[in-house]
Design a protein around this motif. Structure first.
Motif, PDB file in Angstrom:
ATOM      1  N   UNK A   1      -5.038  57.050  20.908  1.00 16.48           N
ATOM      2  CA  UNK A   1      -4.769  55.775  21.565  1.00 16.48           C
ATOM      3  C   UNK A   1      -4.913  55.949  23.072  1.00 16.48           C
ATOM      4  N   UNK A   2      -5.908  55.264  23.648  1.00 13.06           N
ATOM      5  CA  UNK A   2      -6.186  55.426  25.067  1.00 13.06           C
ATOM      6  C   UNK A   2      -5.336  54.527  25.952  1.00 13.06           C
ATOM      7  N   UNK A   3      -4.997  53.338  25.481  1.00 17.50           N
ATOM      8  CA  UNK A   3      -4.231  52.400  26.294  1.00 17.50           C
ATOM      9  C   UNK A   3      -4.653  50.980  26.016  1.00 17.50           C
ATOM     10  N   UNK A   4      -4.292  50.081  26.925  1.00 18.18           N
ATOM     11  CA  UNK A   4      -4.624  48.691  26.687  1.00 18.18           C
ATOM     12  C   UNK A   4      -4.364  47.809  27.882  1.00 18.18           C
ATOM     13  N   UNK A   5      -4.668  46.526  27.696  1.00 15.68           N
ATOM     14  CA  UNK A   5      -4.486  45.502  28.723  1.00 15.68           C
ATOM     15  C   UNK A   5      -3.697  44.354  28.115  1.00 15.68           C
ATOM     16  N   UNK A   6      -2.631  43.928  28.792  1.00 15.64           N
ATOM     17  CA  UNK A   6      -1.938  42.709  28.397  1.00 15.64           C
ATOM     18  C   UNK A   6      -2.523  41.587  29.244  1.00 15.64           C
TER      19      UNK A   6
ATOM     20  N   UNK B   1       0.107  47.821  21.259  1.00 15.14           N
ATOM     21  CA  UNK B   1       0.183  49.071  22.001  1.00 15.14           C
ATOM     22  C   UNK B   1       1.504  49.782  21.787  1.00 15.14           C
ATOM     23  N   UNK B   2       2.608  49.013  21.739  1.00 16.50           N
ATOM     24  CA  UNK B   2       3.925  49.622  21.517  1.00 16.50           C
ATOM     25  C   UNK B   2       4.006  50.256  20.140  1.00 16.50           C
ATOM     26  N   UNK B   3       3.439  49.596  19.126  1.00 18.22           N
ATOM     27  CA  UNK B   3       3.454  50.152  17.767  1.00 18.22           C
ATOM     28  C   UNK B   3       2.677  51.464  17.713  1.00 18.22           C
TER      29      UNK B   3
END
Length: 423
Positions: free
Chosen positions: A306-311, A293-295
């Motif tokens: 890029x919508x987002x993500x989950x860690x 996600x950071x990249x």
């Protein structure tokens, strides 16, 4: 009697004990080398010297016998270890005098910034009497362009990269263009590869590596391999024209292993492919802890695709947020293809993205076993053409951050290849 060789055009001398200790990376030398190449000015030597007056004097005197222009960075400032100007003057028996215009510029800058004016700052205005001031538009320490003897000139810059680059652009580059040091013009192109080892790439282009102009030079990094193409010609356009057929030949030999050129990153390439298709991506990350996600988010305009993500580091988050079943975790373990697939499909449900990337693995240094060693990572990509997961194995000897970096790149590259293949 054999005549003495003509002096080389330029050398780079970087000054600072912190460079010798490895406290900071010497990015200035690389940047300066690229700028010299762009101006068509060859340079054959780089050197690093600590904050030591006598060693600095010796290095400057030696350079004076080898080159026409010496470019220095570092050691300009108000502190006692800022020795560059004084040592260079001493190398040629010159005195220093205060330049009123330099001192006025220092006072003005500090006043605008609301910073106190301390006596030590005044030493930055000391230069040899016949030196040309090299203004610093973003800092307090000016540099100089000084010819202490015929055929040899020193250009000094602070070590702060942003200050050095502004001074180069505004004053140094125009001076160098007018100095008649160019031997043609250099043009370079950096091709970037993922999934191809440096040795395999070198074998595919072995005959091309032997060329004289353009030249090829391979570089290996964290999972990525690069080829720098460099050509020299009378003009920039002519040099670039020499590069074009070479680049086309390389790309024809390696195909999709070449993901981009110059400043391209895998994340930027993936986002552009998504934009072209009017599609989006979301990520579900365990072992990378948000690295993918950071990249993606580091690329300007990433929000287009890029919508987002989950860690989802803990199993409870994998279950509660992404919908990974307790049975999959119990039977296969968190580091497995079924769990990676469930994570990728879960983030698609959560976000409504077109594509989902998921990674789960063992980044170490502990937590590995004979069946699942450190460096084992499962990477899944889910999308309109289905969901697929496959394991990757990275060397544990390079450490945790190495495994995380390679996992990030490999995950992005797998999505890139899926996008290229998808209708």
């Amino acid at each position: 009697m054999t005549p003495s060789p003509a002096p080389a055009a330029a050398e780079i001398l970087c000054i600072g004990t912190e460079l010798l200790l490895g406290t900071i990376t010497n990015g200035n030398a690389r940047w300066l080398a690229e700028q010299l190449a762009g101006l068509g000015i060859p340079h054959l030597r780089q050197q690093v010297v600590g904050d030591n007056r006598e060693r600095l004097i010796a290095a400057v005197r030696e350079a004076a016998g080898r080159c026409r222009v010496l470019i220095t960075t570092g050691g300009l400032g108000p502190t006692p270890d800022d020795l560059t100007t004084e040592a260079i003057a001493a190398a040629f028996g010159a005195t220093l005098e205060e330049r009123p215009e330099a001192w006025a510029a220092i006072q003005s800058r500090l006043a605008r910034a609301g910073r106190p004016l301390t006596p030590s700052l005044r030493r930055q205005a000391l230069l040899p009497p016949d030196a040309q001031l090299l203004p610093n538009p973003t800092g307090t320490a000016p540099g100089m362009i000084w010819t202490p003897r015929p055929g040899f000139t020193v250009l000094t810059f602070p070590g702060v990269p942003s200050e050095m680059r502004a001074m180069w652009r505004d004053t140094a580059a125009p001076w160098l263009r007018a100095a008649g040091l160019a031997e043609g013009v250099f043009a370079s192109r950096m091709l970037r590869f993922w999934g191809l080892a440096e040795s395999e790439l070198a074998e595919r282009v072995a005959d091309l590596l032997e060329g004289g102009n353009p030249t090829l030079a391979p570089y290996a990094g964290a999972g990525e391999v690069k080829l720098r193409l460099t050509a020299r010609a009378a003009t920039t356009a002519a040099a670039r024209a020499l590069l074009e057929p070479l680049e086309a030949e390389i790309r024809s030999r390696v195909g999709q292993w070449c993901f981009g050129a110059d400043d391209d990153s895998l994340a930027a390439v993936v986002l552009e492919l998504l934009r072209q298709r009017d599609e989006t991506v979301a990520v579900a990350e365990s072992c990378t802890g948000g690295g993918i996600g950071a990249a993606l988010a580091a690329v300007p305009g990433a929000s287009d695709a890029f919508l987002g993500g989950v860690i989802a580091y803990a199993n409870a988050v994998k279950q509660g947020v992404l919908g990974v079943s307790e049975t999959s975790l119990a039977v296969h373990g968190a580091v497995s293809d079924p769990v990676a697939l469930a994570m990728a499909e879960g983030v698609l449900r959560l976000t409504g993205a077109t594509w989902g990337i998921a990674v789960t693995g063992i980044a170490g240094p502990g937590g590995g076993s004979a069946a699942k060693p450190v460096g084992l990572v499962h990477i899944a990509v889910a999308g309109p053409d289905g969901s697929r997961s496959e394991a990757a194995r990275f060397s544990a000897s390079r450490g945790r951050s190495w495994i995380q970096t390679l996992t990030t790149g490999e995950a992005l590259n797998r999505l890139r290849l899926r996008l290229l293949a998808a209708p």
